[in-house]
Write a protein that holds these residues in place. Structure first.
Motif, PDB file in Angstrom:
ATOM      1  N   UNK A  35      48.187 -72.753 -20.283  1.00 17.76           N
ATOM      2  CA  UNK A  35      48.721 -71.353 -20.503  1.00 17.76           C
ATOM      3  C   UNK A  35      49.140 -71.460 -22.102  1.00 17.76           C
ATOM      4  N   UNK A  36      48.488 -70.606 -22.883  1.00 10.85           N
ATOM      5  CA  UNK A  36      49.189 -70.567 -24.310  1.00 10.85           C
ATOM      6  C   UNK A  36      49.791 -69.305 -24.370  1.00 10.85           C
ATOM      7  N   UNK A  45      44.085 -68.778 -21.444  1.00 11.89           N
ATOM      8  CA  UNK A  45      44.260 -70.002 -20.624  1.00 11.89           C
ATOM      9  C   UNK A  45      43.241 -70.825 -21.271  1.00 11.89           C
ATOM     10  N   UNK A  46      43.749 -72.155 -21.578  1.00 14.12           N
ATOM     11  CA  UNK A  46      42.586 -73.279 -22.087  1.00 14.12           C
ATOM     12  C   UNK A  46      41.891 -73.960 -21.022  1.00 14.12           C
ATOM     13  N   UNK A  47      40.680 -74.011 -21.151  1.00 19.21           N
ATOM     14  CA  UNK A  47      39.943 -74.830 -20.034  1.00 19.21           C
ATOM     15  C   UNK A  47      39.718 -76.207 -20.567  1.00 19.21           C
ATOM     16  N   UNK A  48      39.209 -77.140 -19.967  1.00 21.27           N
ATOM     17  CA  UNK A  48      39.135 -78.458 -20.274  1.00 21.27           C
ATOM     18  C   UNK A  48      38.247 -78.800 -21.365  1.00 21.27           C
ATOM     19  N   UNK A  49      38.825 -79.656 -22.220  1.00 21.48           N
ATOM     20  CA  UNK A  49      37.997 -79.999 -23.511  1.00 21.48           C
ATOM     21  C   UNK A  49      39.018 -79.721 -24.852  1.00 21.48           C
ATOM     22  N   UNK A  58      51.242 -70.333 -31.670  1.00 23.07           N
ATOM     23  CA  UNK A  58      50.746 -70.598 -30.370  1.00 23.07           C
ATOM     24  C   UNK A  58      51.466 -71.874 -29.856  1.00 23.07           C
ATOM     25  N   UNK A  59      51.991 -71.745 -28.309  1.00 23.30           N
ATOM     26  CA  UNK A  59      52.461 -73.032 -27.646  1.00 23.30           C
ATOM     27  C   UNK A  59      52.007 -72.933 -26.244  1.00 23.30           C
ATOM     28  N   UNK A  60      52.007 -74.296 -25.925  1.00 24.15           N
ATOM     29  CA  UNK A  60      51.587 -74.500 -24.531  1.00 24.15           C
ATOM     30  C   UNK A  60      52.689 -74.444 -23.664  1.00 24.15           C
ATOM     31  N   UNK A  61      52.682 -73.211 -22.918  1.00 23.69           N
ATOM     32  CA  UNK A  61      53.655 -72.776 -22.121  1.00 23.69           C
ATOM     33  C   UNK A  61      53.798 -73.595 -20.687  1.00 23.69           C
ATOM     34  N   UNK A  62      52.832 -73.654 -20.164  1.00 26.95           N
ATOM     35  CA  UNK A  62      52.536 -74.078 -18.772  1.00 26.95           C
ATOM     36  C   UNK A  62      51.254 -75.020 -18.763  1.00 26.95           C
ATOM     37  N   UNK A  63      51.245 -76.078 -17.926  1.00 25.34           N
ATOM     38  CA  UNK A  63      50.282 -77.080 -17.614  1.00 25.34           C
ATOM     39  C   UNK A  63      50.030 -77.155 -16.155  1.00 25.34           C
ATOM     40  N   UNK A  64      48.892 -76.738 -15.718  1.00 20.95           N
ATOM     41  CA  UNK A  64      48.509 -76.905 -14.173  1.00 20.95           C
ATOM     42  C   UNK A  64      47.485 -77.696 -14.108  1.00 20.95           C
TER      43      UNK A  64
END
Length: 310
Positions: A35-36, A45-49, A58-64
């Motif tokens: 989650x950005x 939301x960033x998908x794989x890759x 921008x910052x990565x707030x959550x990783x699921x």
């Protein structure tokens, strides 16, 4: 001096550019979602890759993780409908389906799922009696999954299944259940033994009845065979007698046949008196010896009459 300062400034600038480039590339692993947030707000939301982000903005707030996740539900005491305590624990299998809702729908969706599973389990167990809790584990699991899945939709989570690991009643209940099981097994053993004896008696009676029927059938057939044999013997004797009489009659009609008959009758007459004399001390003779000739003549008359009748 000015050149040295320019070189240092250029080096710092290159380092900053390299740091900026490194910070602008995000490598998202497979089966993950990041989650950005841009300036504190959800952006994407960033998908794989490999993905590009703006450093310091921008910052990565959550990783699921999007994989199926097992979650242990802590053991708890539940009260059944018949006021019996049960210690129950289980495991939940869930999966994050909406990373944004999983990030902002709940402050801690794992804790929320765990708490809701425990409260739902207490509610379901409270509507059942003790014996039913052991028989209806599938129904309990299904009810909990339905309740959790409905609530977890707002958390971006899909509850896949719930499994009860242990149902442990108090030791007193365990001993009572063991005694009940032992009594039930003894009852089944007695019933099975009585059924075996009953079947044995039925088999014996059936065997005796069939044996009696077989004996009566055998006796009946033996009597039939004996009667048929005696009838056949009588017929055979009659036929032999008739054949002998016919042969005698035929012989009488031959030349010299009548004289042979006279001789045979006289011999039988003499033999009869001889046998009578042997059986006692008294000699029996005819009152008139001329009766011998009369008897022979009478016998011959009968023989002739028989021959003429044929």
């Amino acid at each position: 001096m000015i050149m040295d300062t320019s070189i240092i400034f250029l080096a710092i600038l290159v380092v900053l550019v390299l740091v900026f480039l490194v910070k602008s590339i995000a490598i998202v692993p497979q089966q993950n979602a990041w989650i950005i947030e841009r300036l504190g707000r959800y952006d994407r939301t960033l998908s794989p890759g490999a993905r590009f982000i703006i450093p310091f903005v921008d910052r990565v707030a959550y990783k699921h993780s999007l994989k199926e996740i097992p979650l242990d539900v802590p053991s708890q005491i539940c009260i059944t409908r018949d006021n019996t305590q049960l210690q129950v624990d289980g495991v939940i299998y869930f999966q994050v389906t909406d990373p944004m809702l999983a990030s902002y729908g709940s402050s801690n969706y794992i804790s929320a799922i765990t708490q809701l599973a425990q409260t739902t389990l207490r509610s379901v167990i409270g509507r059942m009696e003790l014996d039913k809790t052991f028989e209806e584990r599938e129904a309990i699991n299904s009810t909990i999954v339905s309740s959790l899945d409905e609530a977890a939709t707002n958390w971006g989570v899909k509850v896949l299944r719930y499994e009860i690991k242990d149902l442990t009643p108090p030791n007193e209940i365990l001993r009572a259940m063991q005694a009940q099981i032992t009594a039930e097994r003894e009852k089944r053993a007695l019933i099975a033994a009585s059924e075996g004896r009953r079947q044995e008696q039925i088999n014996i009676a059936t065997g005796e009845r069939e044996a009696a029927i077989a004996r009566s059938e055998g006796e009946k057939q033996a009597q039939i065979n004996q009667a048929q044999g005696e009838a056949a013997a009588v017929v055979a004797i009659a036929e032999a007698t008739a054949q002998a009489i016919g042969q005698v009659a035929h012989a009488i009609e031959q030349p010299g046949g009548m004289a042979a008959v006279n001789l045979r009758v006289a011999e039988n007459y003499v033999d009869a008196f001889a046998n009578v004399a042997k059986e006692g001390n008294t000699l029996i003779l005819p009152a008139n010896l001329s009766d011998v000739g009369g008897l022979i003549a009478s016998a011959m008359t009968v023989v002739k009459a028989t021959g003429q009748g044929k």
